[in-house]
Design an enzyme around this catalytic site. Sequence first.
Site, short mmCIF file in Angstrom:
data_model
loop_
_atom_site.label_atom_id
_atom_site.label_comp_id
_atom_site.label_asym_id
_atom_site.label_seq_id
_atom_site.Cartn_x
_atom_site.Cartn_y
_atom_site.Cartn_z
N TRP A 68 0.82 -1.22 0.00
CA TRP A 68 0.00 0.00 0.00
C TRP A 68 0.85 1.26 0.00
O TRP A 68 1.81 1.38 0.78
CB TRP A 68 -0.88 0.00 1.25
CG TRP A 68 -1.56 1.30 1.53
CD1 TRP A 68 -1.03 2.37 2.18
CD2 TRP A 68 -2.89 1.68 1.15
NE1 TRP A 68 -1.95 3.39 2.24
CE2 TRP A 68 -3.09 2.99 1.61
CE3 TRP A 68 -3.93 1.03 0.46
CZ2 TRP A 68 -4.29 3.68 1.42
CZ3 TRP A 68 -5.12 1.72 0.27
CH2 TRP A 68 -5.30 3.02 0.74
N ASN A 103 0.16 5.78 -0.10
CA ASN A 103 -0.77 6.89 -0.32
C ASN A 103 -0.01 8.22 -0.40
O ASN A 103 0.89 8.32 -1.24
CB ASN A 103 -1.97 6.87 0.64
CG ASN A 103 -1.69 6.84 2.11
OD1 ASN A 103 -1.00 5.96 2.60
ND2 ASN A 103 -2.22 7.77 2.85
N ASP A 104 -0.30 9.22 0.39
CA ASP A 104 0.14 10.61 0.16
C ASP A 104 1.64 10.79 -0.14
O ASP A 104 2.48 10.20 0.56
CB ASP A 104 -0.11 11.47 1.40
CG ASP A 104 -1.44 11.21 2.07
OD1 ASP A 104 -2.27 10.48 1.53
OD2 ASP A 104 -1.64 11.77 3.16
N GLN A 148 3.56 8.01 2.06
CA GLN A 148 2.90 7.17 3.06
C GLN A 148 2.91 5.73 2.54
O GLN A 148 2.47 5.47 1.40
CB GLN A 148 1.46 7.65 3.27
CG GLN A 148 1.38 9.03 3.89
CD GLN A 148 1.60 9.00 5.39
OE1 GLN A 148 0.70 8.66 6.15
NE2 GLN A 148 2.80 9.36 5.84
N SER A 155 1.26 11.95 7.50
CA SER A 155 1.81 12.89 6.52
C SER A 155 2.53 14.09 7.11
O SER A 155 2.22 14.55 8.21
CB SER A 155 0.70 13.37 5.60
OG SER A 155 0.45 12.35 4.67
N ASP A 160 -1.33 16.82 9.69
CA ASP A 160 -0.70 17.17 8.42
C ASP A 160 -0.13 18.59 8.45
O ASP A 160 -0.75 19.48 9.03
CB ASP A 160 -1.66 16.99 7.23
CG ASP A 160 -2.31 15.61 7.23
OD1 ASP A 160 -1.69 14.68 7.78
OD2 ASP A 160 -3.43 15.47 6.73
N GLU A 219 -7.55 18.03 5.24
CA GLU A 219 -6.31 17.29 5.42
C GLU A 219 -5.24 17.92 4.52
O GLU A 219 -5.54 18.62 3.56
CB GLU A 219 -6.50 15.83 5.02
CG GLU A 219 -7.55 15.09 5.84
CD GLU A 219 -7.58 13.60 5.52
OE1 GLU A 219 -7.20 12.81 6.39
OE2 GLU A 219 -8.01 13.23 4.41
N1 DQQ Z 1 -3.28 10.38 4.90
C1 DQQ Z 1 -2.41 10.41 6.03
C2 DQQ Z 1 -2.91 11.49 6.92
C3 DQQ Z 1 -3.64 12.35 5.96
C4 DQQ Z 1 -4.31 11.37 5.04
C5 DQQ Z 1 -2.41 9.04 6.67
C6 DQQ Z 1 -4.69 11.92 3.72
O1 DQQ Z 1 -1.84 12.16 7.57
O2 DQQ Z 1 -4.56 13.18 6.63
O3 DQQ Z 1 -1.84 8.14 5.74
O4 DQQ Z 1 -4.76 10.92 2.73
#
Ligand code: DQQ
Length: 463
Positions: free
Chosen positions: A22, A24-25, A41, A86, A145, A200
Amino acid sequence: MIHKHINDHHRTTYHFQSPTNWMNDPNGLVQWKGNYHLFYQYHPEGPLFGKIHWGHAISHDLLHWTHLPIALSPTPGSPDEDGCWSGCLVINKGIPTLIYSGNAHGRQLPCLATGSDDLLTWQKHTSNPVIQAWPEGLDIVEFRDHCVWQEGDMWYQVIGSGIKGIGGAALLYRSPDLISWEYVQPLCVGNKAETGTMWECPDFFPLGTKYVLIVSSIPDGHVYYFVGSYQDLAFLPETWGLLDTSTHFYAPQSIRDDQGRRLLFGWLREGRSDQEIQTAGWAGAMSLPRILSLTTDGHLKIEPAPEIQQLHRQYYTIPSQEISDNKTVVTDLSTNALEILLDVDTGTASAWGISIQDSSYSKEIVKISVYKSQLISEHSSLNAGLELYEKEQCELLPNKENRHRLQIFLDGSVLELFIDERMCLTERFYLSRPHQLAISIFASAGKAHIHTLDIWEMNSIWS
Ligand code: DQQ
């Protein structure tokens, strides 16, 4: 490079992805000692969201990336024991420093880590979390964030939040040393009916003569931008809009690079079920680097970084011409990585567009069309014998000539569209077998003038 998923035609060729599992950000973007660093992330233990670490990759040209070891991992018994969420990277007196959200017991608080010169090893600060509690006197819903910058001798940061009953908020703090922080005031507060109840990943920066605030909104999952002025430690929006029409693009972060460009990456989330993700063994991709500037009417101009053209390989085109029906341009293209540039004058046609479909299964198709003032992106695929159909559309900006320029980036399961350099629309689509594509253009009920149709197969960003 990504041997594990080498035969998976839903993986991308020229959009960044984690090696497996996985992601993400985008986080901690920086151009440091001549190289771009992209942190992100990452859940190294599985293909679904879990205990989040910071993945890390490096690139000398913003195109070709090399994976580096994980930069940050949760420390048991510490303020980030359930995840390093993040954040961003700043250089403090020559020392690379991360400000991120430590996740523990279902709450997030700001943490700090300082890095070695090669950005490979990170030391968490002993006084983490550096802000111990949510600001007093404000009834907020969440707090996480970070976007941090320096003005004179002072550091400032905005933290994503939301004020109960009012709307998303970016809360402003200041500090002389990145460690002791004083709450100042909200930099900006939104209206919950328009831009959501919680923001976010706030990103705040100067652009031309203005300032820009970008936020990722809960609950609708869209990314909003505001352009305005920054005075007396408050941001006053003058215009606003969507950075991308679709919720498949989320949590972007930007930097000013050495060329003075404002570069932005966003997370492209999946459009399939957790069960399908488990089977695939991975999830998530990064958008192409997008370059932001201001339009003359004070909105955001959004373009793909020109570096991407260096990936062009095999080229197909047709002469400029008028069309009034369907015209096949190319068939049996065995690639899942294409860029298509389409510049069309609508003329008398009531609709025109392009379809990219499996050469033999007519039900597996990506179709992008312009109808009246709408851009419509549709895709369908066969999944275990069932037909899946999805549609996304956005309003085109009025334009005297009725002429539109579409830059279409198709890569594995990613479709990233740049429309008239003003809007983006990002989709995920999952064809049932490796791509064997036919591309055609069409116009109906009148004639459209095709000024340009350029198609390139694309090289890989992995060596
Ligand atoms: N993803 C992070 C957070 C953020 C969110 C966690 C946004 O810090 O708010 O993986 O996709």
